[in-house]
Design an enzyme around this catalytic site. Structure first.
Site, PDB file in Angstrom:
ATOM      1  N   HIS A   1       0.826  -1.207   0.000  1.00  0.00           N
ATOM      2  CA  HIS A   1       0.000   0.000   0.000  1.00  0.00           C
ATOM      3  C   HIS A   1       0.860   1.257   0.000  1.00  0.00           C
ATOM      4  O   HIS A   1       2.022   1.254   0.395  1.00  0.00           O
ATOM      5  CB  HIS A   1      -0.962   0.025   1.202  1.00  0.00           C
ATOM      6  CG  HIS A   1      -0.350  -0.344   2.509  1.00  0.00           C
ATOM      7  ND1 HIS A   1      -0.255  -1.647   2.929  1.00  0.00           N
ATOM      8  CD2 HIS A   1       0.188   0.401   3.500  1.00  0.00           C
ATOM      9  CE1 HIS A   1       0.316  -1.698   4.121  1.00  0.00           C
ATOM     10  NE2 HIS A   1       0.599  -0.456   4.491  1.00  0.00           N
TER      11      HIS A   1
ATOM     12  N   CYS B   1      -1.162  -1.118  14.131  1.00  0.00           N
ATOM     13  CA  CYS B   1      -0.094  -0.900  13.151  1.00  0.00           C
ATOM     14  C   CYS B   1      -0.072   0.583  12.789  1.00  0.00           C
ATOM     15  O   CYS B   1      -1.038   1.304  13.046  1.00  0.00           O
ATOM     16  CB  CYS B   1      -0.302  -1.760  11.904  1.00  0.00           C
ATOM     17  SG  CYS B   1      -1.800  -1.369  10.960  1.00  0.00           S
TER      18      CYS B   1
END
Length: 639
Positions: free
Chosen positions: A67, A181
């Site tokens: 990503h 995260c």
């Protein structure tokens, strides 16, 4: 928003055949470009590769979720590739990747797409789902499989939205977990899903707190933590750990929660887990504000969250300002200065002015940080900005320290009220609440509260005190010194303190130098008394307070009363009365001894220009000892 809203048929490839990881990434980026979601392919490519350098996005089980988030992305999007023969992707389990989803996220505050992407990440933990995608015969079938799974699976708010879990059975192993995260998208929820599945498969009770892009969900309560057999913290972000003091805790990377969930659960079941020891156990605060104990204990822990974050600004800024006074004290002859120049003590020499400016900037953060983190302890991350704004308005207005305390608690409960209100909104509006509605209405309500309630009330009190002091100037000077000294300790930089200080500086202009002497000594006592008490009565203070306490000698001797604020904020009912009594005693003695002062600040560094300096020192010592002894008597033993 549906997952397929982020997918474009042009960005799906079912027969990709890259030879290596670089070719796979480049092919996925090209697919993303084909869907018209990005405006600069090379800039987006650099961001994707930068993320990959931080750690592989090949999560194992044949899946990769690379990503990139940057300004090159116009609209959030997904690209998907089925790689029939697999490709080496440096995955966590060493296996080749045959299903890849590339995420494109715009660099904006509108993160409504993040929940959708997080939900997809969790769906990819389902072997049947991923197998169906890999075997899809057409792009339409691929999209249809995702749509059906999307409809069948609960939203994140339902699975990790704070709903109560069924109670654990008596013989069940009770496992708690926290996952998080940096982006709060994929890995947070995949780790949560992995740990939950592994624990349930082994017959354990499990509850997982997720710390994703929308804040903490399913927050662990104090009772659940107390009853847990073990806790797994699988996170690459900061997690509040003090609440786990004395519990068996595994701390690991978020990727371990995905690829090693079974091993982590087995370790908890076996009891092969170290006991976590917190260095700040007395300030145990969960980000949800759900602390154990009664209301008083909850208020204390919320205060401590603000105090512990404020302390570095107070210590660092205060000592730098003290150094500025020291430099001017060594370089300047106070007796040779004109009265107007004495008012600039601490900024007379260029080096002193530099230290004073840096320290002043640090001090400027003190009250906003105090209010912001009190608010965060009550209303979680959305309350932080609202608390900052209230604290800054208190710092720039007339309410000072007391106003910042009010602002911190008000901000937390304003956000909690807004959360309740927004629960009734349509789903589309509810999802943008954290990034739009909470800050907009929270800051507006806070601003109105400070402008029309807190500041006017404190301003009126301030004006009344000034009028009262002016009317007393001809009465008994000992009583006046006692009142002025005590006022300096009431709010330590707030309106009471400022009223006494302004009265003292006005007296200098009128040629009455004894009043300023009483004012300054009243402001020096609280930090000095705190420092002395932390040395004499160690069991009354936390480890953090004992370590920072002695620095208050420096700030107290430099006439920086604010050094005592963290201690007063943590325990106002015991610290404030102790400091007020000692400061009042010092102010009264200063007047009784006929001490005078022609400088408006500077502390010990302007003692050469104090009239009857020896007795002035005696008054300071007496006031400090009185306050320190009272602190030792009144304060309870630290937890």
């Amino acid at each position: 928003m549906r997952i397929t809203d982020l997918l474009d048929k042009r960005s799906i490839s079912l027969d990709a055949a890259p030879k290596n990881k670089q070719e796979a990434l480049d092919a996925a980026i090209a697919l993303m470009k084909d869907s018209d979601k990005i405006n600069d392919q090379e800039a987006y490519r650099r961001q994707v590769y930068k993320r990959e350098e931080e750690g592989t996005t090949g999560i194992g089980m044949g899946i990769a979720i690379p990503h990139g988030k940057c300004s090159a992305v116009d609209r959030p999007g997904l690209a998907a590739m089925v790689i029939k023969n697999g490709v080496d992707f440096d995955s966590l389990d060493g296996e080749p990747v045959d299903l890849l989803f590339l995420i494109a996220a715009p660099d904006t505050e509108d993160n409504i797409h993040l929940e959708v992407l997080s939900k997809l990440s969790m769906m990819l933990m389902d072997d049947n789902f991923t197998r169906s995608l890999k075997n899809a015969a057409s792009v339409d079938e691929f999209m249809d499989i995702i749509n059906k799974a999307d409809e069948a699976r609960p939203d994140l708010n339902e699975q990790f939205g704070g709903s109560e879990s069924a109670p654990a059975e008596e013989k069940q192993v009770k496992i708690l977990a926290v996952t998080g995260c940096p982006t709060g998208i994929a890995h947070t929820y995949m780790a949560a899903e992995g740990i939950e599945k592994a624990a349930k498969a082994k017959g354990c009770f499990v509850k997982v707190e997720t710390r994703g892009s929308g804040g903490a969900k399913n927050v662990l309560t104090a009772q659940e933590i107390e009853e847990a057999d073990g806790i797994i913290v699988a996170a690459d972000t900061q997690v509040p750990m003090d609440r786990f003091n004395g519990k068996k805790v595994i701390v690991c990377q978020v990727s371990d929660g995905i690829s090693k969930a079974d091993q982590l659960v087995d370790r908890v079941i076996r009891g092969d887990v170290p006991v976590f020891k917190s260095d700040n156990a007395a300030a145990q605060v969960s980000s949800s504000g759900k602390q154990s104990g009664g209301i008083g204990h909850q208020i204390y822990t919320q205060l401590m969250n603000g105090v512990s974050h404020m302390l570095p600004f107070v210590v660092g800024g205060g000592i730098l300002i003290a150094i500025a006074f020291l430099i001017d004290g060594l370089c300047v002859d106070m007796n040779a200065l004109a009265e107007a120049e004495r008012a600039n003590f601490g900024t007379i020499t260029p080096v002193a002015a530099m230290f004073k400016n840096i320290g002043g900037v640090a001090f400027g953060f003190m009250l906003p940080v105090l209010a912001g983190f009190i608010a965060m302890a009550i209303g979680d991350r959305p309350a932080l900005a609202v608390g900052f704004v209230g604290g800054m308005m208190a710092a720039n207005g007339s309410s000072g320290f007391l106003g910042a305390l009010v602002a911190g608690f008000a901000a937390g409960y304003i956000i909690k009220a807004l959360i309740k209100v927004c629960e009734k909104l349509p789903e589309a509006l509810e999802k943008i609440a954290p990034v739009l509605l909470y800050p907009l209405f929270g800051i507006l309500i806070m601003g109105l509260l400070m402008n029309f309630v807190v500041e006017p009330v404190m301003g009126a009190i301030n004006g009344a005190m000034n009028s009262g002091l002016m009317s007393m100037s001809g009465s008994s000077k000992v009583i006046l010194g006692m009142i002025l000294g005590g006022m300096m300790a009431v709010d330590m930089g707030g309106p009471f303190n400022k009223a006494a200080y302004v009265f003292g500086t006005a007296a200098i202009a009128a040629g009455n130098y004894d009043i300023m002497a009483a004012v300054m000594i009243g402001g020096m006592v609280p930090p000095c008394a705190i420092a002395l008490a932390t040395l004499l009565f160690k069991n009354k203070f936390t480890k953090e307070e004992r370590e920072s306490g002695p620095t208050n000698f420096i700030m107290g001797l430099a006439f920086i009363t604010e050094g005592a604020i963290p201690f007063a904020a943590a325990d106002p009912l015991h610290v404030l009365p102790s400091c007020i009594i000692g400061s009042a005693a010092a102010g009264a003695l200063s007047m009784a001894f006929g001490c005078t002062l022609m400088a408006p600040h500077g502390g010990i560094f302007v003692f050469p220009v104090v009239g009857n300096a020896l007795m002035y020192v005696v008054a300071l010592v007496v006031g400090t000892v009185v306050s320190a002894v009272l602190l030792g008597i009144l304060k309870k033993k630290a937890a």
